[in-house]
Design a protein around this motif. Structure first.
Motif, PDB file in Angstrom:
ATOM      1  N   ASN A 127       0.834  -1.211   0.000  1.00 50.32           N
ATOM      2  CA  ASN A 127       0.000   0.000   0.000  1.00 50.32           C
ATOM      3  C   ASN A 127       0.865   1.256   0.000  1.00 50.32           C
ATOM      4  O   ASN A 127       0.553   2.245  -0.684  1.00 50.32           O
ATOM      5  N   LYS A 128       1.959   1.232   0.765  1.00 52.32           N
ATOM      6  CA  LYS A 128       2.867   2.380   0.811  1.00 52.32           C
ATOM      7  C   LYS A 128       3.499   2.604  -0.570  1.00 52.32           C
ATOM      8  O   LYS A 128       3.540   3.734  -1.074  1.00 52.32           O
ATOM      9  N   ALA A 129       3.970   1.525  -1.185  1.00 55.66           N
ATOM     10  CA  ALA A 129       4.584   1.626  -2.516  1.00 55.66           C
ATOM     11  C   ALA A 129       3.572   2.082  -3.560  1.00 55.66           C
ATOM     12  O   ALA A 129       3.878   2.907  -4.433  1.00 55.66           O
ATOM     13  N   LEU A 130       2.363   1.557  -3.457  1.00 54.96           N
ATOM     14  CA  LEU A 130       1.299   1.915  -4.391  1.00 54.96           C
ATOM     15  C   LEU A 130       0.966   3.396  -4.291  1.00 54.96           C
ATOM     16  O   LEU A 130       0.785   4.087  -5.309  1.00 54.96           O
ATOM     17  N   SER A 131       0.912   3.910  -3.063  1.00 53.87           N
ATOM     18  CA  SER A 131       0.643   5.337  -2.858  1.00 53.87           C
ATOM     19  C   SER A 131       1.729   6.198  -3.493  1.00 53.87           C
ATOM     20  O   SER A 131       1.446   7.245  -4.080  1.00 53.87           O
ATOM     21  N   GLU A 132       2.962   5.725  -3.399  1.00 55.22           N
ATOM     22  CA  GLU A 132       4.082   6.487  -3.941  1.00 55.22           C
ATOM     23  C   GLU A 132       4.050   6.552  -5.470  1.00 55.22           C
ATOM     24  O   GLU A 132       4.293   7.614  -6.055  1.00 55.22           O
ATOM     25  N   ILE A 133       3.735   5.416  -6.128  1.00 57.66           N
ATOM     26  CA  ILE A 133       3.738   5.440  -7.601  1.00 57.66           C
ATOM     27  C   ILE A 133       2.477   6.108  -8.154  1.00 57.66           C
ATOM     28  O   ILE A 133       2.466   6.550  -9.304  1.00 57.66           O
ATOM     29  N   LYS A 134       1.450   6.214  -7.325  1.00 60.86           N
ATOM     30  CA  LYS A 134       0.295   7.036  -7.707  1.00 60.86           C
ATOM     31  C   LYS A 134       0.669   8.511  -7.623  1.00 60.86           C
ATOM     32  O   LYS A 134       0.385   9.297  -8.523  1.00 60.86           O
ATOM     33  N   ALA A 135       1.306   8.881  -6.521  1.00 62.26           N
ATOM     34  CA  ALA A 135       1.620  10.284  -6.271  1.00 62.26           C
ATOM     35  C   ALA A 135       2.622  10.852  -7.262  1.00 62.26           C
ATOM     36  O   ALA A 135       2.518  12.023  -7.662  1.00 62.26           O
ATOM     37  N   ASP A 136       3.597  10.041  -7.679  1.00 65.09           N
ATOM     38  CA  ASP A 136       4.618  10.582  -8.585  1.00 65.09           C
ATOM     39  C   ASP A 136       4.246  10.450 -10.065  1.00 65.09           C
ATOM     40  O   ASP A 136       5.021  10.821 -10.948  1.00 65.09           O
ATOM     41  N   GLY A 137       3.058   9.921 -10.346  1.00 64.45           N
ATOM     42  CA  GLY A 137       2.572   9.843 -11.718  1.00 64.45           C
ATOM     43  C   GLY A 137       3.015   8.608 -12.495  1.00 64.45           C
ATOM     44  O   GLY A 137       2.625   8.424 -13.656  1.00 64.45           O
ATOM     45  N   SER A 138       3.823   7.746 -11.861  1.00 62.55           N
ATOM     46  CA  SER A 138       4.338   6.563 -12.561  1.00 62.55           C
ATOM     47  C   SER A 138       3.215   5.618 -12.982  1.00 62.55           C
ATOM     48  O   SER A 138       3.234   5.077 -14.090  1.00 62.55           O
ATOM     49  N   LEU A 139       2.254   5.407 -12.085  1.00 65.04           N
ATOM     50  CA  LEU A 139       1.169   4.479 -12.389  1.00 65.04           C
ATOM     51  C   LEU A 139       0.299   4.985 -13.538  1.00 65.04           C
ATOM     52  O   LEU A 139      -0.045   4.233 -14.457  1.00 65.04           O
ATOM     53  N   GLU A 140      -0.027   6.261 -13.512  1.00 66.94           N
ATOM     54  CA  GLU A 140      -0.835   6.843 -14.588  1.00 66.94           C
ATOM     55  C   GLU A 140      -0.123   6.725 -15.933  1.00 66.94           C
ATOM     56  O   GLU A 140      -0.743   6.430 -16.964  1.00 66.94           O
ATOM     57  N   LYS A 141       1.178   6.937 -15.926  1.00 67.20           N
ATOM     58  CA  LYS A 141       1.969   6.837 -17.156  1.00 67.20           C
ATOM     59  C   LYS A 141       1.908   5.423 -17.732  1.00 67.20           C
ATOM     60  O   LYS A 141       1.760   5.232 -18.942  1.00 67.20           O
ATOM     61  N   ILE A 142       1.995   4.428 -16.868  1.00 67.15           N
ATOM     62  CA  ILE A 142       1.910   3.027 -17.304  1.00 67.15           C
ATOM     63  C   ILE A 142       0.540   2.742 -17.916  1.00 67.15           C
ATOM     64  O   ILE A 142       0.430   2.131 -18.982  1.00 67.15           O
ATOM     65  N   MET A 143      -0.506   3.193 -17.250  1.00 75.19           N
ATOM     66  CA  MET A 143      -1.863   2.937 -17.732  1.00 75.19           C
ATOM     67  C   MET A 143      -2.110   3.564 -19.099  1.00 75.19           C
ATOM     68  O   MET A 143      -2.668   2.928 -19.994  1.00 75.19           O
ATOM     69  N   LEU A 144      -1.684   4.807 -19.258  1.00 74.36           N
ATOM     70  CA  LEU A 144      -1.877   5.486 -20.535  1.00 74.36           C
ATOM     71  C   LEU A 144      -1.123   4.778 -21.657  1.00 74.36           C
ATOM     72  O   LEU A 144      -1.629   4.625 -22.767  1.00 74.36           O
ATOM     73  N   LYS A 145       0.082   4.328 -21.355  1.00 72.85           N
ATOM     74  CA  LYS A 145       0.901   3.655 -22.363  1.00 72.85           C
ATOM     75  C   LYS A 145       0.209   2.402 -22.897  1.00 72.85           C
ATOM     76  O   LYS A 145       0.086   2.218 -24.107  1.00 72.85           O
ATOM     77  N   TYR A 146      -0.268   1.551 -22.001  1.00 75.04           N
ATOM     78  CA  TYR A 146      -0.854   0.279 -22.436  1.00 75.04           C
ATOM     79  C   TYR A 146      -2.258   0.435 -23.004  1.00 75.04           C
ATOM     80  O   TYR A 146      -2.667  -0.353 -23.854  1.00 75.04           O
ATOM     81  N   LYS A 147      -2.988   1.416 -22.530  1.00 76.78           N
ATOM     82  CA  LYS A 147      -4.340   1.600 -23.061  1.00 76.78           C
ATOM     83  C   LYS A 147      -4.303   2.176 -24.478  1.00 76.78           C
ATOM     84  O   LYS A 147      -5.220   1.943 -25.262  1.00 76.78           O
ATOM     85  N   GLU A 148      -3.248   2.896 -24.778  1.00 76.35           N
ATOM     86  CA  GLU A 148      -3.071   3.373 -26.151  1.00 76.35           C
ATOM     87  C   GLU A 148      -2.557   2.262 -27.051  1.00 76.35           C
ATOM     88  O   GLU A 148      -2.931   2.162 -28.209  1.00 76.35           O
ATOM     89  N   ASP A 149      -1.688   1.415 -26.512  1.00 79.66           N
ATOM     90  CA  ASP A 149      -1.090   0.333 -27.300  1.00 79.66           C
ATOM     91  C   ASP A 149      -0.641  -0.786 -26.370  1.00 79.66           C
ATOM     92  O   ASP A 149       0.392  -0.676 -25.698  1.00 79.66           O
ATOM     93  N   PRO A 150      -1.412  -1.901 -26.282  1.00 79.22           N
ATOM     94  CA  PRO A 150      -1.048  -2.988 -25.370  1.00 79.22           C
ATOM     95  C   PRO A 150       0.265  -3.676 -25.724  1.00 79.22           C
ATOM     96  O   PRO A 150       0.797  -4.438 -24.927  1.00 79.22           O
ATOM     97  N   THR A 151       0.799  -3.398 -26.911  1.00 76.00           N
ATOM     98  CA  THR A 151       2.091  -3.968 -27.293  1.00 76.00           C
ATOM     99  C   THR A 151       3.219  -2.958 -27.101  1.00 76.00           C
ATOM    100  O   THR A 151       4.294  -3.093 -27.694  1.00 76.00           O
ATOM    101  N   ALA A 152       2.973  -1.947 -26.275  1.00 77.88           N
ATOM    102  CA  ALA A 152       3.919  -0.836 -26.134  1.00 77.88           C
ATOM    103  C   ALA A 152       5.249  -1.235 -25.507  1.00 77.88           C
ATOM    104  O   ALA A 152       6.227  -0.506 -25.636  1.00 77.88           O
ATOM    105  N   ALA A 153       5.312  -2.353 -24.818  1.00 76.09           N
ATOM    106  CA  ALA A 153       6.563  -2.760 -24.174  1.00 76.09           C
ATOM    107  C   ALA A 153       6.820  -4.243 -24.416  1.00 76.09           C
ATOM    108  O   ALA A 153       5.897  -5.019 -24.667  1.00 76.09           O
ATOM    109  N   LYS A 154       8.072  -4.618 -24.329  1.00 78.69           N
ATOM    110  CA  LYS A 154       8.485  -6.012 -24.400  1.00 78.69           C
ATOM    111  C   LYS A 154       8.863  -6.474 -22.998  1.00 78.69           C
ATOM    112  O   LYS A 154       9.247  -5.645 -22.150  1.00 78.69           O
ATOM    113  N   PRO A 155       8.788  -7.774 -22.706  1.00 76.22           N
ATOM    114  CA  PRO A 155       9.139  -8.250 -21.368  1.00 76.22           C
ATOM    115  C   PRO A 155      10.520  -7.800 -20.908  1.00 76.22           C
ATOM    116  O   PRO A 155      10.710  -7.434 -19.744  1.00 76.22           O
TER     117      PRO A 155
END
Length: 265
Positions: A127-155
């Motif tokens: 929960n602490k880590a989740l709050s941090e990546i929400k606050a710094d915008g990292s989580l939103e950036k990930i969501m936008l990337k994949y919702k625009e293109d689910p093949t946006a990253a490789k493993p």
């Protein structure tokens, strides 16, 4: 004999044609009158069973993966599907001339990470880590990337924090639930995977991913096979009875998907 056989075939064809012409689906409530498919063990299955009642035995078919549900719809084994909105959008983008998402959502809900009941220490850390990546915008950036293109990253693009001194963090997920969880070769990508990779980094642990059918995830975490589960999992009161959940990381919806040709305009 041949004439009789041809007459029977003609009768079946006419009946099927009339049925198809009368489908005319315009809203989720119309799914009560048709054959429905859902992914097994999901919120969508519960919605379908409640909607169909005693007719679920004849009208509902469940499948292991969301991709199996869509394939069944496309080949005519079912006439409608209920599933999470984000993967439904991805399937629609792949076949916009074939599929149609009905405009009205069936439910609204929230996704969260699941833990074995009573594992409060790990839950607090996540929960602490989740709050941090929400606050710094990292989580939103990930969501936008994949919702625009689910093949946006490789493993290999995803930092699983290999060799971390804190040991391994075992994640249970599923393999075909775009844009959240996607198996690519021998690895995984998607919103859930990248989010959990960031959480593992915050915890100084290496993320180890293990895929299960969706309906086996809760057993996997509660039996200790994995530390946590994340696969677009909706929080509800029934699941909270035997699984603890993190803070929500996304708002979501359940929607109905049909063939575009069956939509009543």
């Amino acid at each position: 004999m041949i004439k009789k056989f041809l007459l029977v075939l003609s009768f079946i064809f006419i009946c099927n044609s009339l049925y198809a012409e009368n489908l005319n689906i315009s809203k989720p409530d119309d799914l009560k009158n048709i054959k429905i498919g859902t992914q097994r063990g999901t919120i969508a299955e519960g919605i379908a069973r409640n909607m169909l009642g005693k007719n679920a035995k004849d009208q509902l078919t469940t499948y292991e993966k969301a991709t199996d549900v869509i394939q069944a719809l496309k080949v005519g084994k079912i006439q409608g599907a209920i599933m999470d909105e984000a993967p439904a959008i991805q399937f629609y983008r792949n076949d916009p001339e074939i599929l149609k998402i009905l405009p009205d959502a069936m439910t609204t809900e929230q996704y969260a990470i699941g833990f074995k009941k009573g594992n409060s220490e790990l839950l607090a850390q996540v929960n602490k880590a989740l709050s941090e990546i929400k606050a710094d915008g990292s989580l939103e950036k990930i969501m936008l990337k994949y919702k625009e293109d689910p093949t946006a990253a490789k493993p290999e693009d995803i930092n699983l924090n290999k060799g971390a001194s804190g040991g391994k963090l075992y994640l249970g997920t599923e393999s075909v639930f775009p844009p959240y969880d996607i198996k690519v070769g021998d690895g995984y990508t998607g919103i859930d995977i990248e989010m959990c990779a960031l959480i593992a980094q915050k915890l100084n642990r290496e993320l180890e991913i293990i895929a299960y059918p969706f309906d086996s995830l809760f057993m996997a975490v509660n039996s200790g096979k994995v530390d946590m589960i994340c696969a677009g999992i909706t929080v509800n009161k029934e699941r909270k009875m035997f699984t603890d959940f993190s803070e929500p990381y996304e708002d979501a919806k359940q929607v109905a998907v049909i063939l575009k040709s069956d939509y009543a305009k």
